[in-house]
Structure formats: structure tokens, C-alpha cells
Design an enzyme around this catalytic site. Structure first.
Site, PDB file in Angstrom:
ATOM      1  N   HIS A   1      -6.737   7.941   4.827  1.00  0.00           N
ATOM      2  CA  HIS A   1      -7.216   7.908   6.207  1.00  0.00           C
ATOM      3  C   HIS A   1      -6.096   7.423   7.117  1.00  0.00           C
ATOM      4  O   HIS A   1      -5.327   6.532   6.770  1.00  0.00           O
ATOM      5  CB  HIS A   1      -8.488   7.083   6.345  1.00  0.00           C
ATOM      6  CG  HIS A   1      -8.449   5.781   5.624  1.00  0.00           C
ATOM      7  ND1 HIS A   1      -8.676   5.660   4.271  1.00  0.00           N
ATOM      8  CD2 HIS A   1      -8.179   4.540   6.068  1.00  0.00           C
ATOM      9  CE1 HIS A   1      -8.572   4.403   3.916  1.00  0.00           C
ATOM     10  NE2 HIS A   1      -8.255   3.696   4.994  1.00  0.00           N
TER      11      HIS A   1
ATOM     12  N   GLY B   1       9.665  15.220   1.629  1.00  0.00           N
ATOM     13  CA  GLY B   1       9.687  15.535   0.198  1.00  0.00           C
ATOM     14  C   GLY B   1       8.804  16.733  -0.113  1.00  0.00           C
ATOM     15  O   GLY B   1       8.982  17.827   0.455  1.00  0.00           O
TER      16      GLY B   1
ATOM     17  N   ARG C   1      -1.270   4.109  11.905  1.00  0.00           N
ATOM     18  CA  ARG C   1      -0.729   4.290  10.556  1.00  0.00           C
ATOM     19  C   ARG C   1       0.735   3.861  10.539  1.00  0.00           C
ATOM     20  O   ARG C   1       1.497   4.134  11.488  1.00  0.00           O
ATOM     21  CB  ARG C   1      -0.854   5.769  10.199  1.00  0.00           C
ATOM     22  CG  ARG C   1      -0.533   6.137   8.778  1.00  0.00           C
ATOM     23  CD  ARG C   1      -1.349   5.407   7.776  1.00  0.00           C
ATOM     24  NE  ARG C   1      -1.722   6.236   6.638  1.00  0.00           N
ATOM     25  CZ  ARG C   1      -1.957   5.740   5.421  1.00  0.00           C
ATOM     26  NH1 ARG C   1      -1.841   4.441   5.186  1.00  0.00           N
ATOM     27  NH2 ARG C   1      -2.332   6.540   4.442  1.00  0.00           N
TER      28      ARG C   1
ATOM     29  N   TYR D   1       1.343   1.539  -8.029  1.00  0.00           N
ATOM     30  CA  TYR D   1       0.298   1.205  -7.048  1.00  0.00           C
ATOM     31  C   TYR D   1      -1.078   1.634  -7.566  1.00  0.00           C
ATOM     32  O   TYR D   1      -2.040   0.860  -7.515  1.00  0.00           O
ATOM     33  CB  TYR D   1       0.613   1.913  -5.719  1.00  0.00           C
ATOM     34  CG  TYR D   1      -0.528   1.899  -4.718  1.00  0.00           C
ATOM     35  CD1 TYR D   1      -0.761   0.799  -3.909  1.00  0.00           C
ATOM     36  CD2 TYR D   1      -1.385   3.007  -4.585  1.00  0.00           C
ATOM     37  CE1 TYR D   1      -1.811   0.792  -2.988  1.00  0.00           C
ATOM     38  CE2 TYR D   1      -2.427   3.007  -3.679  1.00  0.00           C
ATOM     39  CZ  TYR D   1      -2.634   1.896  -2.880  1.00  0.00           C
ATOM     40  OH  TYR D   1      -3.674   1.891  -1.976  1.00  0.00           O
TER      41      TYR D   1
ATOM     42  N   GLU E   1      -5.970   7.147  -4.878  1.00  0.00           N
ATOM     43  CA  GLU E   1      -4.745   7.205  -5.695  1.00  0.00           C
ATOM     44  C   GLU E   1      -5.076   6.876  -7.162  1.00  0.00           C
ATOM     45  O   GLU E   1      -4.337   7.261  -8.065  1.00  0.00           O
ATOM     46  CB  GLU E   1      -3.713   6.229  -5.109  1.00  0.00           C
ATOM     47  CG  GLU E   1      -2.368   6.166  -5.816  1.00  0.00           C
ATOM     48  CD  GLU E   1      -1.456   7.374  -5.615  1.00  0.00           C
ATOM     49  OE1 GLU E   1      -1.736   8.199  -4.724  1.00  0.00           O
ATOM     50  OE2 GLU E   1      -0.473   7.496  -6.372  1.00  0.00           O
TER      51      GLU E   1
ATOM     52  N   THR F   1       1.868  11.353   7.322  1.00  0.00           N
ATOM     53  CA  THR F   1       1.241  11.854   8.557  1.00  0.00           C
ATOM     54  C   THR F   1       1.908  11.268   9.801  1.00  0.00           C
ATOM     55  O   THR F   1       2.215  11.979  10.754  1.00  0.00           O
ATOM     56  CB  THR F   1      -0.256  11.492   8.592  1.00  0.00           C
ATOM     57  OG1 THR F   1      -0.385  10.082   8.395  1.00  0.00           O
ATOM     58  CG2 THR F   1      -1.040  12.251   7.535  1.00  0.00           C
TER      59      THR F   1
ATOM     60  N   SER G   1      -8.918   2.936  -4.058  1.00  0.00           N
ATOM     61  CA  SER G   1      -8.170   4.069  -3.500  1.00  0.00           C
ATOM     62  C   SER G   1      -8.307   5.338  -4.332  1.00  0.00           C
ATOM     63  O   SER G   1      -8.364   5.291  -5.567  1.00  0.00           O
ATOM     64  CB  SER G   1      -6.687   3.684  -3.445  1.00  0.00           C
ATOM     65  OG  SER G   1      -5.885   4.826  -3.238  1.00  0.00           O
TER      66      SER G   1
ATOM     67  N   SER H   1       0.795  -1.235   0.000  1.00  0.00           N
ATOM     68  CA  SER H   1       0.000   0.000   0.000  1.00  0.00           C
ATOM     69  C   SER H   1       0.826   1.282   0.000  1.00  0.00           C
ATOM     70  O   SER H   1       0.259   2.361  -0.017  1.00  0.00           O
ATOM     71  CB  SER H   1      -0.933   0.001   1.223  1.00  0.00           C
ATOM     72  OG  SER H   1      -0.207   0.322   2.385  1.00  0.00           O
TER      73      SER H   1
END
Ligand code: NAP
Ligand code: G4F
Length: 328
Positions: A181, A213, A186, A151, A129, A192, A127, A82
Site C-alpha cells: 500500500h 530493476g 511512501r 525481511y 512479502e 512507486t 506482510s 521495512s
């Protein structure tokens, strides 16, 4: 007692979903991969009611065995490679696990279901993404997909394969297009948690600075505990469908840094953050913001945790963890 099988049970969402389902009286089976996987202990400690079955998304026969053992009413396919940045370095493996792994899980579900193909309800962890170079703002279920990473491409494959199994076989198969999320659970490789952990360590004098980054990327960040509730709601609906799950707000990495550092009393973080080109990606997803109207109206889903509450929750949890590790 309903029965559920969760792939990816050792991950952030798997742990929250297992807690949610156990709380609702489900018998929960969790797929754990590999020999002596250290994360197995995490599941045993944090969600002791989960019954562990072994298997790997790249190994169809192991998934069929898991289906036979779990005999589930609901399958939640959360397992994946992921981490987007990793997917460029391991594009084929990501395609096999995150893309073809979905096909394997759909096939295991279809073959297990026999003549009654709507008997097992299937959730696929799609996702935001997949929106990549976004073609519409905000993004909804109807937005054209334009993935920007191996991904993202693998997730698009899994997304359309889930739709195809629904349309071809009449399976109750749903795809949740979840926006980012986060939570104290995480993984530390994601931005995050990387920041919340570093902020805690900097404030305790355990670290001098943090290297990051692209600080200008914007994400629609919600709380993982809210998002697993949306997954469950999708499988309680009369038919399978696709749903965007998002807060409808977007924030930059800089805004996340502002709130995180403010929580430990630091208002100016400019000397504490180093921008390192190593963390830039070959292709970036600049802006994500979701329109979750369909999930709100059809599933009655609402996010409960605001962006500042989420950041604060993560920094506080990392302060507790770092203090404990440092013996303070
Ligand atoms: P995560 O913490 O990275 O968890 C991924 C899970 O997949 C882990 O349990 C991992 O097991 C498992 N896995 C990896 N390779 C596997 C394989 N070959 N066979 C079986 N399991 C395998 O991810 P997450 O944040 O909980 O996300 C859950 C799902 O939602 C993922 O599919 C992710 O792509 C998707 N998603 C996440 C977000 C988000 O913002 N969190 C947003 C949209 C979609 P190990 O612990 O053994 O590695
Ligand atoms: O936290 P990230 O690694 O999450 P990303 O790439 O958005 O992916 C996450 O959300 C997806 C949903 O949209 C999921 F499907 C996926 O599985 C995963 O959960 O990066 C967020 C942003 C990026 O723009 C990245 O370039 O943060 C930027 N960033 C800046 N510095 C960084 C860093 N990301 C990481 N991981 N590390 C940095 O140092």
C-alpha cells in the site's frame, strides 16, 4: 476516550493511522526511536495531536516504559525495518527489529496487562512479502508462507509469534497480512514513490531518466489510507484473528510506469527508463495478488482508491512538491 500506542508512527502507515485515530477521538501515543530523530518533527507537524514517547523495538525496557506512559487500550505494532532490498544487506538487524521486535512488543503488552490479558488489543503489521514464492493464486489467510527475503522471514516470525500469544495467553492479538500500500507519504526508496518522484522531476526538466530493476514484478497495490482503516477494524472485532488486506488486482511495474508517465503527457517512456542490474534482488517475489474476502465479509472493509487513482495521486503530489522545491 480510548487510548492507543503506535510503534512506527513516523512511517507512512503510522501517520495515516494516527490521523484516523485522532479523528475518532482517541488519545494517541507514538513511539519514536533514537536521539534527535529528524522524523519526530514530521509527526509534530503533520499529526500534532500525537503524544510522543521514546523507545526502540530492540529494547524491551523502553517498550515497557512506553506502555506505562501510554496506558493503551490498543497497541498497533507498525515499527519495522521495512525495505526488502535493505534486508539482505542488514539481515541480522532486520531480524532483530522486524522479527524479535514483535516478540518484545508482545511481551511488553503481556507484562503490562497483568492478570487481564485480553484488556489490551494488539495489532501486528504482517506482510504479503511472507507469501514470497507464491504457492497459491490469489493468496489468502490459508496460503502456505514461503518468504524470499530476510525481511519476509522476519515477518513470518512476528506473524506466528502473534498467533502464538493469542493462543497461549488468550490475548486479543490480530495479524494484518497487508499487501503493498502506497501514498504520497511512501518512502522514496520504494518503487512507486521512486517512479512518481522521478516522473515529476523529468516532466519539470529536473532529471533526465530513472534507473530501475525488475519491471515485470507484479504487485497488488492499494492506498495506505484505506489500509489503516482495516487495522482499526481488526481491533474492534470481538476476537483477535488474521486477515488478508488487498485490492484483489495485480499490476506490473510497467503498468505503473504507463499511468505515471501518461499523467504528465508522456506516452512512450522507453528512452526515459534505464534497467540497472544493481536494483535486481537476490530472490524476487514475482507476483502478489490477495484475496481479502474475509476482511470484506467479517470486518466490512472495502478499498476506496483504485490503482489509476493511486498512481495519479502520487504523481500529482510529487509535482506539487518538486515545483515548490524548485521555487516554481
Ligand atoms: P515505514 O514507512 O518504513 O515505517 C517504518 C517505521 O518503523 C518507521 O516509523 C521507523 O522509524 C520505525 N522503526 C524502524 N526501526 C525501528 C526500531 N528499531 N524501533 C522502533 N521503530 C522503528 O513502513 P510503512 O510502510 O509505514 O509500514 C508499516 C508497517 O507495515 C511495517 O511494519 C511494514 O513492514 C509493514 N507493512 C507495510 C506494507 C506496505 O506496503 N507499506 C505492507 C505490508 C506490511 P524511523 O522513522 O525512525 O526509521
Ligand atoms: O516497492 P518495493 O521495494 O516493495 P516490496 O519489495 O514489494 O515491499 C513492500 O511491500 C511489502 C508487502 O508485500 C511490504 F511488506 C514491504 O515492507 C514493502 O512495503 O518493490 C516492489 C517491486 C519489487 O519486485 C522490486 O524488485 O518493485 C521492484 N523494483 C524494480 N525496480 C524495484 C525497483 N523496487 C525498488 N524499491 N526500487 C527499484 O528501483
Amino acid at each position: 476516550m480510548p487510548r492507543a500506542l503506535i510503534t512506527g508512527v513516523t512511517g507512512q502507515d503510522g501517520l495515516y493511522l494516527a490521523e484516523l485515530l485522532l479523528g475518532k477521538g482517541y488519545e494517541v501515543f507514538g513511539l519514536v526511536r533514537g536521539q534527535n530523530n529528524p522524523k519526530r518533527e514530521l509527526v509534530e507537524q503533520q499529526v500534532p495531536g500525537v503524544q510522543i514517547v521514546t523507545g526502540d523495538l530492540t529494547d524491551l525496557s523502553s517498550l515497557m516504559r512506553a506502555m506505562t506512559t501510554a496506558a493503551p487500550d490498543e497497541v498497533y505494532n507498525l515499527g519495522a525495518i521495512s525495505f526488502v532490498a535493505y534486508s539482505w544487506e542488514n539481515a541480522r538487524l532486520t531480524s532483530e527489529v522486524t522479527g524479535l521486535g514483535v516478540l518484545n512488543m508482545l511481551e511488553a503488552t503481556r507484562l503490562y496487562s497483568g492478570d487481564d490479558l485480553s484488556r489490551v488489543r494488539f495489532y501486528q503489521a504482517s506482510s504479503s512479502e511472507m507469501f514470497g514464492k507464491v504457492q497459491q493464486v490469489p493468496q489468502s489467510e490459508a496460503t502456505l508462507l514461503w518468504p524470499r527475503s530476510p525481511y519476509g522471514v522476519a515477518k513470518v516470525y512476528g506473524h506466528y509469534m502473534t498467533i502464538n500469544y493469542r493462543e497461549s495467553y488468550g490475548m486479543h492479538a490480530s495479524s494484518g497480512i497487508l499487501f503493498n500500500h502506497e501514498s504520497p507519504r511512501r518512502g522514496p526508496e520504494f518503487v512507486t514513490r521512486k517512479i512518481s518522484r522521478a516522473v515529476a522531476r523529468i516532466s519539470l526538466g529536473l532529471q533526465d531518466s530513472i534507473s530501475l530493476g525488475n519491471l515485470d514484478a507484479k504487485r497488488d497495490w492499494g492506498f495506505a489510507g484505506d489500509y489503516v482503516d482495516a487495522m482499526w477494524r481488526m481491533l474492534q472485532a470481538p476476537a483477535g484473528d488474521d486477515y488478508v488486506v488487498a485490492t484483489g488486482e495485480t499490476h506490473s511495474i510497467r503498468e505503473y510506469l504507463d499511468i505515471a508517465f501518461a499523467r504528465v503527457g508522456i506516452d512512450d517512456w522507453s528512452d526515459l527508463v534505464v534497467v540497472d542490474p544493481r536494483f535486481f534482488r537476490p530472490a524476487e517475489v514475482d507476483l502478489l495478488i490477495g484475496d481479502a474476502t474475509k476482511a470484506r465479509t467479517e470486518l466490512g472493509w472495502e478499498p476506496q482508491v483504485s490503482f489509476p487513482e493511486l498512481v495519479t495521486m502520487m504523481v500529482d503530489a510529487d509535482l506539487d512538491e518538486q515545483r515548490a522545491l524548485a521555487g516554481r
